[in-house]
Scaffold this active site. Structure first.
Site, mmCIF file in Angstrom:
data_model
loop_
_atom_site.group_PDB
_atom_site.id
_atom_site.type_symbol
_atom_site.label_atom_id
_atom_site.label_comp_id
_atom_site.label_asym_id
_atom_site.label_seq_id
_atom_site.Cartn_x
_atom_site.Cartn_y
_atom_site.Cartn_z
ATOM 1 N N ASP A 125 0.865 -1.172 0.000
ATOM 2 C CA ASP A 125 0.000 0.000 0.000
ATOM 3 C C ASP A 125 0.908 1.230 0.000
ATOM 4 O OD1 ASP A 125 -2.121 1.669 0.069
ATOM 5 O OD2 ASP A 125 -2.819 1.112 2.065
ATOM 6 N N ASP A 147 -8.218 -6.685 0.798
ATOM 7 C CA ASP A 147 -7.283 -6.817 1.920
ATOM 8 C C ASP A 147 -7.978 -6.225 3.137
ATOM 9 O OD1 ASP A 147 -6.811 -3.844 1.196
ATOM 10 O OD2 ASP A 147 -5.799 -4.103 3.113
ATOM 11 N N CYS A 155 -14.002 -26.791 9.267
ATOM 12 C CA CYS A 155 -12.732 -26.140 8.931
ATOM 13 C C CYS A 155 -11.580 -27.141 8.844
ATOM 14 C CB CYS A 155 -12.412 -25.056 9.955
ATOM 15 S SG CYS A 155 -10.938 -24.116 9.512
ATOM 16 N N CYS A 176 -8.360 -26.107 8.820
ATOM 17 C CA CYS A 176 -7.132 -25.374 9.166
ATOM 18 C C CYS A 176 -6.283 -26.144 10.176
ATOM 19 C CB CYS A 176 -7.462 -23.969 9.683
ATOM 20 S SG CYS A 176 -7.843 -23.878 11.435
ATOM 21 N N CYS A 201 -8.051 -26.029 13.740
ATOM 22 C CA CYS A 201 -9.285 -26.796 13.956
ATOM 23 C C CYS A 201 -9.080 -28.302 13.820
ATOM 24 C CB CYS A 201 -10.372 -26.346 12.992
ATOM 25 S SG CYS A 201 -10.976 -24.693 13.346
ATOM 26 N N HIS A 252 -6.824 -19.756 11.919
ATOM 27 C CA HIS A 252 -8.202 -20.152 11.601
ATOM 28 C C HIS A 252 -8.914 -19.077 10.770
ATOM 29 C CE1 HIS A 252 -12.296 -21.525 11.795
ATOM 30 N NE2 HIS A 252 -12.614 -20.318 12.232
#
Ligand code: ZN
Length: 378
Positions: free
Chosen positions: A79, A257, A295, A297, A300, A326
């Protein structure tokens, strides 16, 4: 208007629509870059304002660029720092030449110009650079919004000239322009046309999700997105709640974002297919199943909601890390679902299925920006 795309960079391909995790200070807070990568992130964001102040562009250049410095091998979008100058720095003064301000770290005076910001981002070795824009807090008078929007357009022309003088595409970085215009329909349209006509690789939409009602953001997108070139990526800046991702993809946006998923994670707020939950809530104390059964991930698949709850209650650092993993994985999976639905022509039904299940947080606030108008030269 939902669309499926692919952005080729020298450091890899970004399948769109895509969500980009934010690594403001050259780190996605609490996470190792490999962990970020394994959540399904394809590109991350870093911030020019912060990195210019600390550790400085010279040190990053010495280190071999931002990718080597932070050990992230995928694409990086930086940015411009425009938003941070107006939200974090003190005594920001805008002149046609650029913006001067006092660092929020030590009060030192700095100047950013459209040209210096391109130079900084090239110094970082950024894959996707953003122009410097004049970001205005809202509500503001129409005259002030028009002035800032027109200045942003002039600064875009200067950024393009500076980019071309520094090698253009041969620099291996590309430049995106930023649309402003506040919540004024005419100014949004005018600004969208200015960015559409500029010689840039992508078109960003700035100045939305700053506290306006959701139908207003939707209206601004519906007015301006159709004016942007079809073959260039469209990036909606600072937007990252699951419902905003879905509804902005529906309005033709390709990239997003936001610090929200990782910031919320560190506060114990976790996404689930039904909405966001607070893991410190007593109901999770003895839930010996994952926070989100669906999930996949790394958190999890190994830890239960009761363990998450314990970590947050005990203020253990691991809790912040697991929650961040997560939430990033949750958003990456949302984007995967969105991409698959677009490919199979079922986006509309997927969107309505999401809406029927996911309960958004209402009344979430975001830091308000001050209105800093340009000074006229004496
Ligand atoms: Zn998970």
């Amino acid at each position: 208007m939902a669309r499926r795309g692919r952005i080729a960079t020298t450091r890899g391909t970004i399948e769109t629509p895509a969500f980009m995790p934010v690594g403001t200070q050259a780190t996605v807070k609490t996470l190792d870059p490999d962990e970020v990568w394994r959540t399904g992130a394809q590109v991350i964001l870093a911030n020019t304002y912060h990195l210019m102040l600390r550790p400085g562009v010279d040190l990053i250049r010495e280190a071999g660029g931002l990718h080597a410095f932070m050990a992230w091998n995928g694409p990086i979008l930086t940015d411009s720092g425009g938003f941070q100058v107006f939200s974090l720095a003190a005594n920001a003064k805008v002149r046609e030449e650029g913006v001067t301000f006092a660092s929020h770290l030590d009060g030192a005076r700095w100047t950013m110009t459209p040209e210096s910001v391109v130079g900084l981002q090239l110094g970082f070795g950024s894959d996707i650079m953003m122009q410097l824009d004049h970001v205005l807090g809202l509500p503001a008078e129409r005259r002030a919004i028009e002035d800032a929007t027109e200045r942003s357009a002039r600064w875009l022309e200067r950024a393009v000239t500076a980019y071309e003088a520094r090698g253009g595409p041969a620099s291996r970085s590309v430049l995106f322009g930023i649309q402003q215009g506040g919540m004024d329909p005419d100014l949004r349209v005018r600004s969208a046309r200015q960015v559409a006509e500029a010689n840039v690789a992508g078109c960003a939409v700035g100045g939305l999700s700053v506290g306006e009602p959701k139908p207003v953001m939707a209206e601004m997108l519906e007015l301006s997105t159709p004016l942007l070139p079809r073959h260039k990526p469209r990036y909606l800046m600072g937007v990252g709640s699951p419902e905003d991702l879905w509804h902005s993809v529906a309005r033709g946006i390709d990239m997003f974002d936001c610090v929200l998923p990782t910031r919320a994670a560190r506060n114990g707020a976790l996404y689930t297919p039904d909405g966001r939950i607070s893991i410190t809530n007593a109901r999770f104390r003895s839930q010996h199943t994952p926070v989100d059964e669906t999930c996949d991930c790394e958190a999890c698949t190994r830890f239960t909601a009761a363990y998450f709850h314990h970590l947050f209650r005990a203020r253990e650092v691991l809790g912040l890390r697991l929650a961040s993993i997560h939430n990033l994985r949750f958003l990456a999976r949302q984007m995967e679902t969105i991409r698959t639905a677009i490919e199979s022509g079922t986006f509309a039904s997927a969107l309505s299925a999401f809406d029927q299940r996911y309960l958004p947080i209402v009344g979430r606030g975001r830091a308000q920006l001050p209105v800093i108008e340009a000074e006229t030269r004496a």
